[in-house]
Design an enzyme around this catalytic site. Sequence first.
Site, PDB file in Angstrom:
ATOM      1  N   ASP A 524       0.859  -1.183   0.000  1.00  0.00           N
ATOM      2  CA  ASP A 524       0.000   0.000   0.000  1.00  0.00           C
ATOM      3  C   ASP A 524       0.902   1.242   0.000  1.00  0.00           C
ATOM      4  OD1 ASP A 524      -2.220   1.646   0.394  1.00  0.00           O
ATOM      5  OD2 ASP A 524      -2.364   1.221   2.545  1.00  0.00           O
ATOM      6  N   ASP A 600      -9.085   4.221  -1.504  1.00  0.00           N
ATOM      7  CA  ASP A 600      -9.992   4.591  -0.406  1.00  0.00           C
ATOM      8  C   ASP A 600     -11.301   5.176  -0.907  1.00  0.00           C
ATOM      9  OD1 ASP A 600      -7.896   3.723   1.055  1.00  0.00           O
ATOM     10  OD2 ASP A 600      -7.246   5.703   1.736  1.00  0.00           O
TER      11      ASP A 600
HETATM   12  C1  NOJ Z   1      -4.537   3.316   2.964  1.00  0.00           C
HETATM   13  C2  NOJ Z   1      -5.167   2.204   2.190  1.00  0.00           C
HETATM   14  O1  NOJ Z   1      -5.743   2.686   1.014  1.00  0.00           O
HETATM   15  C3  NOJ Z   1      -6.171   1.500   3.071  1.00  0.00           C
HETATM   16  O2  NOJ Z   1      -6.771   0.457   2.361  1.00  0.00           O
HETATM   17  C4  NOJ Z   1      -5.479   0.990   4.319  1.00  0.00           C
HETATM   18  O3  NOJ Z   1      -6.415   0.385   5.167  1.00  0.00           O
HETATM   19  C5  NOJ Z   1      -4.811   2.140   5.051  1.00  0.00           C
HETATM   20  N1  NOJ Z   1      -3.904   2.800   4.170  1.00  0.00           N
HETATM   21  C6  NOJ Z   1      -4.049   1.666   6.274  1.00  0.00           C
HETATM   22  O4  NOJ Z   1      -3.066   0.796   5.915  1.00  0.00           O
END
Ligand code: NOJ
Length: 960
Positions: A524, A600
């Site tokens: 990520d 997200d």
């Molecule tokens: C951002 C990511 O897009 C999300 O999916 C993840 O849960 C958070 N970072 C925390 O790692």
Amino acid sequence: MRPILWALALAPFTLAVKHEDFKTCAQSSFCRRLKGIAKRQAESTSTFTSPYSVSPPTISDDEGRYTFPITSSLYPEIRFELRVDVLAEGNGIVRLRMDEVASSTGLRRYNETARWALVEAEPMLAGAGDSSVRTEKGKTVIRYGPKEAKLELEIQHSPFKITQSREGRAQVVINEKSLFHMEHFRKKKEKVEAVVGEAEQMVLGGDGVDRAWFEEEDDEAFEERFRQWTDSKPKGPEALSVDITFPGVEHIYGLPEHASPLSLPDTVGPHAHYSDPYRLYNVDIFEYLADSPMALYGAIPLLHAHSASHSVGILNLVGSDTFVDVEHTHTGVHTHWMSESGILDLLLLPGPRPSELFKQNAILTGTTALPPQWSTAYHQCRWNYVDETDVMDVQRRFDEVDIPLDVTWLDIEHAEEHRYFDWDAKHFPDPVRMQEAVAAKGRKMVAIIDPHIKKVDSFRIYSDAKDLDILVKKADGSNFEGWCWTGSSVWVDFFNPNSWDWWTRMFSFATWKDSTPSLFIWNDMNEPSVFDGPEISVPRDTIHHGGWENRDVHNINGMLFHNQTTQALIQRESPAQRPFVLSRSFFAGSQRFSAIWTGDNMGTWDHFAGETAMLLSNNIAGMSFSGADIGGFFGNPSPELLVRWYQAGAFMPFMRAHAHLDTKRREPYLYPEPTRGLIRDAVRTRYALLGVWYNAFHDASTQGWPIMRPQYVVFPEDKDGFAVDDQYYVGGEGLLVKPVTREGATTTEVYIADDQPYYDYFTHSLHPAQATPHNLTLSTPLSAYPVLIQGGSILPIRQRIRRSSPLMWQDPYTLIIALSKSGEAEGQLYSDDGTGYGYEGGEYVWRRFSLSLSAKGKGKKGGKGRMLRSERHPDSMEKEKERNGWAEKVGHVGVEQVVVLGLEEEPRDVKGARGERVEWKWEAGAAAGASGKGEEERASRLVLKKPGVGIVGDWQIEIS
Ligand code: NOJ
């Protein structure tokens, strides 16, 4: 103790992107300058001509390569060069490269994007005699490609213009609008306003264009401020502008990643839907908008231009910040590409149909790697499963409610202080025990490894990387430091080859003792996300291996990280097992290594509705293994929204539920009926169809075909389908899916382009064929959603669903045969061990099923005799071994049922493979050839029970 959750601290659930964090075109000096040319040109009353001109080519030793000197009348002393390569493969792919030659500043433009994006940085050139060149009357014409295609590249010398045509029809025109401009390297004292004194002004051809007109004064050309950050821009201005027109088309598609419709709307002109260009700049964007040209996490600079008569594509290999304006006119679609740095490295994909564009892109950037089969099943994620007990509880509770699950994910909290590789010993005291317990249920785990590395000497990853001197640097040569989840952090420079073996070692079981073969990886934050950096990323003047600035390689950077993780997973076992890595950032070529997801998103109906178009855009650009967080990352979706999202998710190539730390727990087992049951149905539907998904993945991995196929791809001549982006076909499997994305919807319209019957996958009701394209209105209470089988398809499905997909490997198949209007059908089943690489050496089974009308055995009363056959797939002949380990292993896997939909009447007899009589059940109903006015009818159903055949070896069943 948990460190501050930065994102939450920024704006908890304000449900609005922080616009001010990200640059618009007007806030980027290069975009302002280049867009300025377009604006002045549009507003100018006189005819404006390009200052660039080319000289006739020098033909190099290599056949298929033509080199043209280029000059600009604005800067006669600067030399540029255009190189045209005609490629050997792809039926007429041409590569255009342009660069400044031997700048007196000693500076070079970044020219290595191809090295990372393409399978071969220098694809093979066409051989002697495969192209020809002629220069006359101020033009050079190169003829190339297959003879019948009559492909030509006409290079007009002055003003510089390139036209690619097929059979005399222009399809791509470069510099038609004279916006081509390559800012040459200059010393600061020579900056634009200094050189354009009155005496130096040059009037070109009486059109009033001078240097100042072409390159407006820009105080930020050598140093640029954005909010509190200053970009030192040591190389000064080096932007690149190119306009590319697609005559004769009404739609262009591509340029992921944007939350926009698939057919890209205008960003300029009278019909502008957006006020800023599409932007390609990989960023960690918080609460992105559901309809916007803003940059997101990934970037693929690829476009398809499409009309009912032809399709062409371009792949623009640029890794720097790039804005693209789009305008449709009655003659075609204009695009204007504005990039901050890099050479022009443009590939023209000649089509002429979408199917060829996929092959051409695959030749260049590669295909989707065949993933481990379990990774095409259901994934359960959450930020975060708090400890081992929680993880085991999730397993148990999924089992209790009979919902299958393959993969349980761990987000950043599993790592001690977000020092990835180091498990939080309090919550995960025995990671190996946990992984093995999960694996005992046939399941896998995925743990997150982010690219930011906690800057503490006691952390081995940090001290190793520091000692190896493989960290991203600041302009002054010191290691770049920034802030991310773990606090003060550094980043490995994966452009540095010295990082590669080291990174591989980090994943070896000997080094990472807390990992097991059933643990896979999530990469990520790899844009990369830097919480205290400009645009939440690294400053553009940070330095990578070879002295290149992040500015040059920004969009490629994330791909190198996930690629190296993928290589590490491949190498950790012998014999190698297929890796699974999920990445957020991606670039052209990422499909060779990883899956991606759309980041997200929000648990709202508008975000949900937009996901299909986003995923389609990824798919047509090569990035098929894509999905969206089911339920939405932010917020708490209503049960209705969650059910609809699961129904849609069951038909996304990558199927994962995920949620933000602050959301309410929403594992399916937590819901009362009917919600839980509806989610169960959706997940189980995915498992029933895993064979079909694997077929589509296999086609993607061998042919470059998208897994989600929009209407224009499946029906390239049906104009009414060109803008449709809320429904799609799954691979070439004959499954048409339309997610229900409207709250409270009790009916949903599905667009049908072809003259074939369609059958409801769940109820087997029939929508008779109609001669003209039409909409079907389907009843879609919460328990129903449109999944239709196109007449003429055979689907190998499984009716026994187990708690995880590997446990289903020897379960029998059911063949669902949906007859076409003419009463025939065909399909396929590809299978292999699902995890290893034996398939590369022929260890697989690949069948083609067909039901065809047979000459003999005519049924009574005009009914038709048919033969159902299983034979080796014709494309399989070369590699599939006659006897192979996998074929032997699944030799006993049977076909337990054959369901034929749409026969005209009950057969008299059904003879199995050995001539024996096969039992059947007949339910009368409508036949495939029935004509209808759109009313739904019950299809006739012939069910052959235990037909005594398997998935290995040839057989035939006679239905008479
Ligand atoms: C951002 C990511 O897009 C999300 O999916 C993840 O849960 C958070 N970072 C925390 O790692």
